[in-house]
Each structure stands twice: as structure tokens, then as C-alpha cells.
Design an enzyme around this catalytic site. Structure first.
Site, PDB file in Angstrom:
ATOM      1  N   TYR B 112       0.831  -1.205   0.000  1.00  0.00           N
ATOM      2  CA  TYR B 112       0.000   0.000   0.000  1.00  0.00           C
ATOM      3  C   TYR B 112       0.868   1.259   0.000  1.00  0.00           C
ATOM      4  CZ  TYR B 112      -4.232  -2.614   1.233  1.00  0.00           C
ATOM      5  OH  TYR B 112      -5.312  -3.455   1.234  1.00  0.00           O
ATOM      6  N   TYR B 151      -0.830 -10.012   0.453  1.00  0.00           N
ATOM      7  CA  TYR B 151       0.226  -9.515   1.346  1.00  0.00           C
ATOM      8  C   TYR B 151       0.098 -10.170   2.714  1.00  0.00           C
ATOM      9  CZ  TYR B 151      -3.439  -6.227   2.960  1.00  0.00           C
ATOM     10  OH  TYR B 151      -4.604  -5.668   3.424  1.00  0.00           O
ATOM     11  N   ARG B 161      -3.226 -12.103   3.287  1.00  0.00           N
ATOM     12  CA  ARG B 161      -4.504 -11.670   2.747  1.00  0.00           C
ATOM     13  C   ARG B 161      -4.607 -12.114   1.294  1.00  0.00           C
ATOM     14  NH1 ARG B 161      -7.737  -8.093   4.333  1.00  0.00           N
ATOM     15  NH2 ARG B 161      -9.126  -9.796   3.769  1.00  0.00           N
ATOM     16  N   HIS B 164      -7.459  -8.425  -2.643  1.00  0.00           N
ATOM     17  CA  HIS B 164      -8.751  -7.831  -2.298  1.00  0.00           C
ATOM     18  C   HIS B 164      -8.735  -6.337  -2.557  1.00  0.00           C
ATOM     19  CE1 HIS B 164      -6.250  -7.252   1.264  1.00  0.00           C
ATOM     20  NE2 HIS B 164      -6.959  -6.155   1.475  1.00  0.00           N
ATOM     21  N   HIS B 166     -10.681  -2.845  -1.042  1.00  0.00           N
ATOM     22  CA  HIS B 166     -11.554  -2.295   0.003  1.00  0.00           C
ATOM     23  C   HIS B 166     -12.572  -1.357  -0.646  1.00  0.00           C
ATOM     24  CE1 HIS B 166      -8.891  -3.491   3.441  1.00  0.00           C
ATOM     25  NE2 HIS B 166      -7.969  -3.461   2.496  1.00  0.00           N
TER      26      HIS B 166
HETATM   27 FE   LIG Z   1      -6.128  -4.560   2.596  1.00  0.00          FE
END
Ligand SMILES: [Fe+3]
Lengths: 202, 246
Positions: B112, B151, B161, B164, B166
Site C-alpha cells: 500500500y 500480502y 490476505r 482484495h 476495500h
Molecule cells: Fe487490505
């Protein structure tokens, strides 16, 4: 993809945590970068919005009493006359804002105008001035809805139809922001523990 | 100037909590100290719940729904080019037009653009990882992006994870507010994810999985996935209070 039930209704999309990086999507400046020309929710009011200017602030505490430092708080409120507005008024009143808790101190704050009293449901007294809050964060599986009321509105609070449905008077206090100075109110939110804030299923 | 769109205050049907994760879910450890323990207090809707902010195209920019271009500096971001699209509906199957949909995600490497993300995978200089759009008259939303990578995160010793995105969605009233995540059909990490695992009902979990949509793909250019969002329903009768009060 959807399985309507026998009456044809669709099941709600389940909630998932906003995660640790909610800031990137909703308040990217706090995540550390600038991308949008227009950052939504930076202020619920305009420069000429009528009403008493106030600052509300607080922290959100977890079950150990530590401040939550990565939460997002959204607020929704009526204007000083007690009216909600879907879109900004000519004087810039928006009624909606979003902010993050500070990554170090855990403090969040919103500068706004004090809302007026809003009609209650049919047959009920007017509601006391209040601001609706919605809190999401890593570790919060579904957004938490609560309200902020004002300590210096004792008479209105006493007849507020929402505060009154909270059975234990002591728990009502978890929604009432204390007045720290003129125009400055503080509400600490406790996710768990003895002083757990009242959260609503709205 | 008056509001672009008048409120149509409708009372919402109560949220179906069985579709959602409970507040405290030990499989996702952070929830144990952050999920409220006491029962929520059920509130019949008042004007504060049935109203909510409405956004227009003036609130967002022309590139806000194109994550391939909205942070491009020296070129385009690395990754599988995809279109994510679908509809926002309410529990009665009605489209929800004119609502703000916001999205954020990791880059193709699972990193991110966020000051708190310390994963070793590199930040992509051309990828911001966030965007937004407003649903059209049929409740449709669409945006272009690169497929996010999986990640790792600190939960159980080796938790990853699944890929995905959000999502944050507004409805017509503040009580419809929803934040969630969607996943990608066929991802082997889906069945092992602790956060998806907070949702007890397998059918509810399945509704968060976007499906490959070859018909919406742009041949030789961009693949597509489809995912629809259902907000809690409203009653067809109008709210009993007029906004001016009574
Ligand atoms: Fe996330």
C-alpha cells in the site's frame, strides 16, 4: 451471484474491517500522499455557515485502555436550525465530515457548528442537539454507530427520546461530551470495558 | 440554490446482522480488544439515520475512477490491468443510483502507498491505489485498476490476505453506510483468510467474491471482474416525519 430469498429480497453484502490502511482510500493525505483535487469530508461547514462554532474532539480506547491510533471517524449532523441537508447549502453547510485519529496521540477532532434540535419520530419529543458518529478501524468488523450529545444541554438531553431508551442512566453518560471550554467539547469513546460506549443498531 | 436532489427519507429495514461478522472474532485477533462486548441498542430510525450526504459529479474528478492513470507519474503502474464493475442494489433489488463508491487497494506486489505499511514489496511509483465514482441511474459503478497482490499481516504466524479491494459505499441515509472488501474468484488464499473468516455464513462469504467477467473485458487490453453490492433495504413507505419538522 445473489440468492434472493423466497420473497425475492436480497441478502446484504457483509461488512469487513476497514483495515489498517483505510486512510489511503478515504483520507489519503493522512496516509502520506496527495492524489485527489477534492478531499471529501474535510469540513462539515463553510466559512459563512451560521451557528455557534464548536470543536469536538476525543480519543477512542480499546479494551486495554490504549488509544486506537488508526481509526476513521465520520460525523453527520443537522445545521444550527436542526435541519439536515443532502447537499451543501449556499453558505457551505455540509453536515458530514470524516477524520482520522492521530497516528501518535490517537486524538481526532472536527470543527463544526453546534446542531439544533431535530424532530423525533412521530409522536416523540424533539431530539436534543447531537452529532451521529460512525467509527471504522482495523479490528472493527462492522462500523460502529453512536451519537455525541452536549453536556450543557441538560434539559434537552433529559427529554431526548434516544437517550431515554438507554435503560441504565449511567450508560447515557457515555454519549455526552463534556464541555472543556467555550465551544470545545470532548468525548472519549470506549470500545470495551466498564465505560463501554453505547453503540446503536441503527 | 436548493439541494441537487431532495431527500426521499425512507425508513430502513433493520440490518440483517446474520450476514455480517460479529464484533469479536478470535480468528482475527485485533477484534478481540476492539469489538464492543455489550449488545447494540436497537434504534428506530429518526431523521438522523434516514438522511445522509449526497455526492455529485462535481465532488469528484474525471480520473478518480481510473487507478491506472490517476497517479501515473513516469508511466503506468505494473500489474494485471482489470476493470471492476457491478451494481449497487438495496435489499429489495432496487438499484441505488447517485451514491458515492470509494475503493482502495495494494499495488500488484501487495504493498500500500501508506506510511504505516512496511511490507518489503516495493511501492509502485505510478500507483496511488485509491479512487472513487458515483453510481449511474441503474446503480452501476465501474473503475479501472491493476489487480492487487496478496500480502502478509500479523495475525496468526503465517497469515496472508488474498487479493482484495476495500470498498466504502454510501446509501441514501447514514444508516446504510458500509465498508467491506471484495475478493477474486479462484484465489487459493480465500479459504484461508482470517478476515473473511470472521463472517460465519459461508454463503455470505461467497457474496464477497468478484467473478471473472469476460464479456466486460476489453480484448487485448483489460480483463474484467464483476461484483454487486447489496445495501440494507428500505421500506417503500416514506418516513413519517417531514424534514421541516412537525
Ligand atoms: Fe487490505
Amino acid at each position: 451471484m445473489f440468492t434472493p430469498n423466497a420473497l425475492g429480497y436480497l441478502a446484504e453484502t457483509p461488512s469487513q474491517t476497514a483495515g489498517p490502511y483505510v486512510h489511503i482510500g478515504l483520507i489519503p493525505k493522512q496516509a502520506g500522499f496527495d492524489i485527489f483535487a477534492n478531499n471529501l469530508g474535510e469540513s462539515p461547514i463553510g466559512a459563512t455557515t451560521p451557528g455557534e462554532r464548536i470543536r469536538i474532539e476525543g480519543r477512542i480506547f480499546d479494551g486495554t485502555g490504549s488509544p486506537v491510533r488508526d481509526a476513521l471517524v465520520e460525523s453527520w449532523q443537522a445545521d444550527a436550525a436542526g435541519l439536515h441537508h443532502a447537499t451543501p447549502t449556499p453558505d457551505g453547510f455540509r453536515g458530514w465530515a470524516r477524520t482520522g485519529t492521530d497516528f501518535e496521540s490517537g486524538l481526532w477532532s472536527i470543527e463544526t457548528v453546534k446542531p439544533g434540535r431535530v424532530p423525533g419520530r412521530h409522536g416523540h419529543k424533539r431530539m436534543a442537539p447531537h452529532i451521529s458518529l460512525w467509527i471504522v478501524a482495523r479490528g472493527i468488523n462492522i462500523g460502529l454507530s453512536t451519537r455525541l450529545y452536549f453536556a450543557d444541554e441538560e434539559a434537552a438531553n433529559a427529554e431526548d427520546p434516544v437517550l431515554r431508551i438507554i435503560e441504565q442512566p449511567a450508560r447515557r453518560q457515555t454519549l455526552i461530551a463534556r464541555r472543556e471550554a467555550a465551544g470545545r467539547y470532548v468525548l472519549d469513546i470506549h470500545l470495551q470495558g466498564e465505560n463501554e460506549t453505547v453503540f446503536f443498531d441503527i | 440554490m436548493t439541494a441537487l436532489r431532495e431527500f426521499v427519507p425512507r425508513e430502513f429495514v433493520p440490518r440483517d446482522r446474520d450476514q455480517h461478522p460479529p464484533a469479536v472474532t478470535p480468528i482475527y485477533k485485533t477484534s478481540v480488544l476492539r469489538g464492543p462486548h455489550r449488545p447494540l441498542i436497537s434504534l428506530q430510525n429518526s431523521l438522523s439515520e434516514v438522511t445522509g450526504p449526497v455526492f455529485g459529479h462535481g465532488d469528484i474528478g474525471p480520473l478518480d475512477n481510473d487507478l491506472i492513470l490517476n497517479y501515473a507519474k513516469t508511466g503506468q503502474p505494473i500489474g494485471e490491468r482489470i476493470i471492476m464493475h457491478g451494481r449497487v442494489l438495496d435489499g429489495s433489488g432496487r438499484p441505488v443510483p447517485g451514491v458515492l463508491v470509494e475503493f482502495w487497494q495494494a499495488n500488484a506486489g501487495g504493498r500500500y502507498r501508506h506510511r504505516n505499511d512496511t511490507y518489503v514489496a516495493p511501492v509502485d511509483p505510478n500507483f496511488g491505489g485509491c479512487g472513487r465514482t458515483i453510481t449511474d441511474a441503474e446503480g452501476r459503478y465501474a473503475f479501472r485498476t491493476v489487480k492487487p497482490g496478496p500480502y502478509p499481516y500479523r495475525n496468526r504466524g503465517n497469515d496472508w490476505r488474498p487479493a482484495h479491494i476495500h470498498f466504502s459505499v454510501f446509501g441514501t441515509g447514514f444508516a446504510q453506510r458500509l465498508i467491506t472488501q471484495n475478493y477474486f474468484e479462484g484465489d487459493p488464499l480465500i479459504g484461508r483468510d482470517s478476515i473473511l473468516g470472521t463472517i460465519p455464513d459461508p454463503a455470505a462469504r461467497e457474496r464477497l467474491v468478484a467473478k471473472l467477467d469476460l464479456e466486460a473485458a476489453v480484448p487485448l487490453d483489460t480483463l474484467a471482474y464483476r461484483w454487486d453490492i447489496v445495501l440494507r433495504g428500505s421500506r417503500s413507505t416514506l418516513f413519517e416525519n417531514r424534514l421541516e419538522g412537525n
